[in-house]
Design a protein around this motif. Structure first.
Motif, mmCIF file in Angstrom:
data_model
loop_
_atom_site.group_PDB
_atom_site.id
_atom_site.type_symbol
_atom_site.label_atom_id
_atom_site.label_comp_id
_atom_site.label_asym_id
_atom_site.label_seq_id
_atom_site.Cartn_x
_atom_site.Cartn_y
_atom_site.Cartn_z
ATOM 1 N N GLY A 12 77.081 109.103 1.804
ATOM 2 C CA GLY A 12 75.863 108.338 1.536
ATOM 3 C C GLY A 12 74.862 109.102 0.687
ATOM 4 O O GLY A 12 74.386 108.591 -0.330
ATOM 5 N N LEU A 15 75.986 109.364 -2.979
ATOM 6 C CA LEU A 15 75.857 108.115 -3.724
ATOM 7 C C LEU A 15 74.391 107.807 -4.031
ATOM 8 O O LEU A 15 74.049 107.407 -5.142
ATOM 9 C CB LEU A 15 76.494 106.958 -2.947
ATOM 10 C CG LEU A 15 78.019 107.014 -2.808
ATOM 11 C CD1 LEU A 15 78.513 105.841 -1.962
ATOM 12 C CD2 LEU A 15 78.690 106.984 -4.174
ATOM 13 N N VAL A 30 75.463 100.341 -5.156
ATOM 14 C CA VAL A 30 75.376 101.469 -4.228
ATOM 15 C C VAL A 30 74.635 101.072 -2.967
ATOM 16 O O VAL A 30 75.077 101.354 -1.849
ATOM 17 C CB VAL A 30 74.683 102.673 -4.903
ATOM 18 C CG1 VAL A 30 74.332 103.744 -3.861
ATOM 19 C CG2 VAL A 30 75.584 103.271 -5.979
ATOM 20 N N VAL A 33 76.915 98.790 -0.750
ATOM 21 C CA VAL A 33 78.015 99.422 -0.003
ATOM 22 C C VAL A 33 77.498 100.358 1.085
ATOM 23 O O VAL A 33 78.245 100.696 2.008
ATOM 24 C CB VAL A 33 78.988 100.175 -0.942
ATOM 25 C CG1 VAL A 33 79.583 99.239 -1.978
ATOM 26 C CG2 VAL A 33 78.324 101.372 -1.599
ATOM 27 N N LEU A 34 76.239 100.769 0.988
ATOM 28 C CA LEU A 34 75.658 101.628 2.018
ATOM 29 C C LEU A 34 74.852 100.846 3.052
ATOM 30 O O LEU A 34 74.189 101.435 3.902
ATOM 31 C CB LEU A 34 74.768 102.707 1.380
ATOM 32 C CG LEU A 34 75.486 103.727 0.494
ATOM 33 C CD1 LEU A 34 74.493 104.737 -0.065
ATOM 34 C CD2 LEU A 34 76.595 104.445 1.258
ATOM 35 N N ARG A 74 85.130 101.590 -1.286
ATOM 36 C CA ARG A 74 84.961 100.782 -0.069
ATOM 37 C C ARG A 74 85.366 101.574 1.167
ATOM 38 O O ARG A 74 84.665 101.569 2.186
ATOM 39 C CB ARG A 74 85.801 99.509 -0.185
ATOM 40 C CG ARG A 74 85.741 98.605 1.048
ATOM 41 C CD ARG A 74 86.523 97.320 0.813
ATOM 42 N NE ARG A 74 87.934 97.604 0.570
ATOM 43 C CZ ARG A 74 88.813 96.668 0.207
ATOM 44 N NH1 ARG A 74 88.416 95.411 0.023
ATOM 45 N NH2 ARG A 74 90.081 96.977 0.011
ATOM 46 N N LYS A 76 85.530 104.927 1.588
ATOM 47 C CA LYS A 76 84.623 106.040 1.849
ATOM 48 C C LYS A 76 83.268 105.551 2.366
ATOM 49 O O LYS A 76 82.691 106.134 3.283
ATOM 50 C CB LYS A 76 84.432 106.857 0.571
ATOM 51 C CG LYS A 76 85.668 107.618 0.122
ATOM 52 C CD LYS A 76 85.994 108.745 1.081
ATOM 53 C CE LYS A 76 87.125 109.606 0.553
ATOM 54 N NZ LYS A 76 87.464 110.712 1.475
ATOM 55 N N ALA A 77 82.757 104.475 1.761
ATOM 56 C CA ALA A 77 81.463 103.940 2.196
ATOM 57 C C ALA A 77 81.555 103.398 3.621
ATOM 58 O O ALA A 77 80.634 103.590 4.438
ATOM 59 C CB ALA A 77 80.998 102.855 1.240
ATOM 60 N N TYR A 80 81.486 106.241 6.041
ATOM 61 C CA TYR A 80 80.115 106.730 6.205
ATOM 62 C C TYR A 80 79.296 105.785 7.084
ATOM 63 O O TYR A 80 78.558 106.231 7.977
ATOM 64 C CB TYR A 80 79.451 106.870 4.837
ATOM 65 C CG TYR A 80 77.959 107.099 4.888
ATOM 66 C CD1 TYR A 80 77.434 108.329 5.256
ATOM 67 C CD2 TYR A 80 77.062 106.068 4.578
ATOM 68 C CE1 TYR A 80 76.067 108.541 5.313
ATOM 69 C CE2 TYR A 80 75.699 106.274 4.641
ATOM 70 C CZ TYR A 80 75.205 107.506 5.007
ATOM 71 O OH TYR A 80 73.847 107.704 5.072
ATOM 72 N N ASN A 81 79.438 104.470 6.856
ATOM 73 C CA ASN A 81 78.642 103.490 7.602
ATOM 74 C C ASN A 81 78.979 103.457 9.090
ATOM 75 O O ASN A 81 78.168 102.984 9.890
ATOM 76 C CB ASN A 81 78.834 102.094 7.002
ATOM 77 C CG ASN A 81 78.197 101.950 5.633
ATOM 78 O OD1 ASN A 81 77.250 102.662 5.315
ATOM 79 N ND2 ASN A 81 78.711 101.050 4.819
#
Length: 286
Positions: A12, A15, A30, A33-34, A74, A76-77, A80-81
């Motif tokens: 995160g 990005l 960005v 997706v975050l 997608r 990786k995001a 992170y989420n």
């Protein structure tokens, strides 16, 4: 360019760090997706429609961000989420109660600290500590809130006998820069890294071969591009507080850590100086 990284907590921040050099539509991707509702099940066509982009543009932007394509972005995001740390950040609302506001502000600051630690360049941190420890003169530059961060650091360094000076006026910065040399150091603080007067002063210092340490939220900013050593903070903003409220907390902690490392270079002397400065003001307390 952002490369795929192993530490999910750094995805995160990495990005968000690139937003300053993206187009508005790319930045919108960005942010999308975050967001908390984004996961590995979101279809390419759906995210393209949400961001008002073509599917091809989404894929192109994913590659610009350093990923093989949208699928990797997608994945990786989404990873992170799912992290507990991302749940700390919640948007402030005008209808929040005082308790909700306190909780959200504290959690956003905690997230900023965790994520700044995840992306902190330790080699750059050690170089910055070396420069501050060895410098004959230490001049700190910053405007507004950044100047207050600089003042806090100067206060701490003075307690252990490490003298530094804060400049928050563009004319004074240029005068300072004109008198510094290669054995001195400038520490420039700017959340955006785009403050023109600060950049002008940094260029003037570098014309005299003065090493420059930058503390900023954006590694792709003009200030970061100029500096010899860059230490990046990161923070998620909200409509009410913006990014820099939480970023200030992270930047203060970066400087606190630098202070401790510099003190450790000669711990006995630091202890002695700390005792002397504490005794000097002891009579001011009841």
């Amino acid at each position: 360019m952002v490369n795929p990284i192993d530490d999910a907590s750094a995805i995160g921040p990495r990005l968000r760090d690139m937003v300053s050099v993206l187009t508005p539509l790319e930045a919108k991707l960005v942010n999308a997706v975050l967001s908390s509702g984004f996961d590995e099940h979101v279809a390419l066509k759906d995210i393209a429609g949400l961001c008002e982009m073509s599917e091809a543009m989404v894929v192109k932007t994913a590659k610009k961000l350093g990923f093989a394509g949208f699928r990797e972005l997608r994945s990786k995001a989404a990873e992170y989420n799912r992290l507990p740390i991302t749940e700390m950040h919640q948007e402030l609302s005008p209808t929040d109660t005082a308790r909700e506001i306190v909780t959200k502000v504290f959690r956003t600051s905690a997230q900023a600290l965790e994520e700044t630690l995840a992306i902190l360049d330790m080699d750059a941190f050690v170089r910055a500590a070396d420069l501050l420890a060895k410098a004959q003169q230490r001049d700190f530059y910053g405007f507004g809130g950044s100047a207050q961060i600089a003042r806090d650091a100067v206060h701490k360094f003075l307690r252990i006998g490490v003298r530094a000076t804060v400049y928050d006026d563009p004319h004074m910065m240029l005068m300072s820069a004109s008198l510094l040399g290669e054995k001195d150091v400038v520490l420039a603080i700017s959340h955006s890294g785009q403050t023109q007067n600060l950049i002008e002063a940094v260029k003037a210092a570098q014309a005299n071969d003065v090493p420059v340490i930058a503390i900023t939220n954006y590694s792709e900013s003009p200030l970061a591009g100029l500096a010899d050593t860059v230490l990046c903070s990161t923070a998620r903003g909200s409509p009410l507080t913006g990014e820099n409220a939480a970023a200030r907390v992270a930047q203060l902690n970066i400087l606190d850590a630098l202070f401790v490392v510099v003190a450790q270079r000669d711990y006995a002397l630091a202890e002695l100086q700390l005792s002397r400065t504490m005794m000097a003001v002891a009579h001011k307390r009841k």
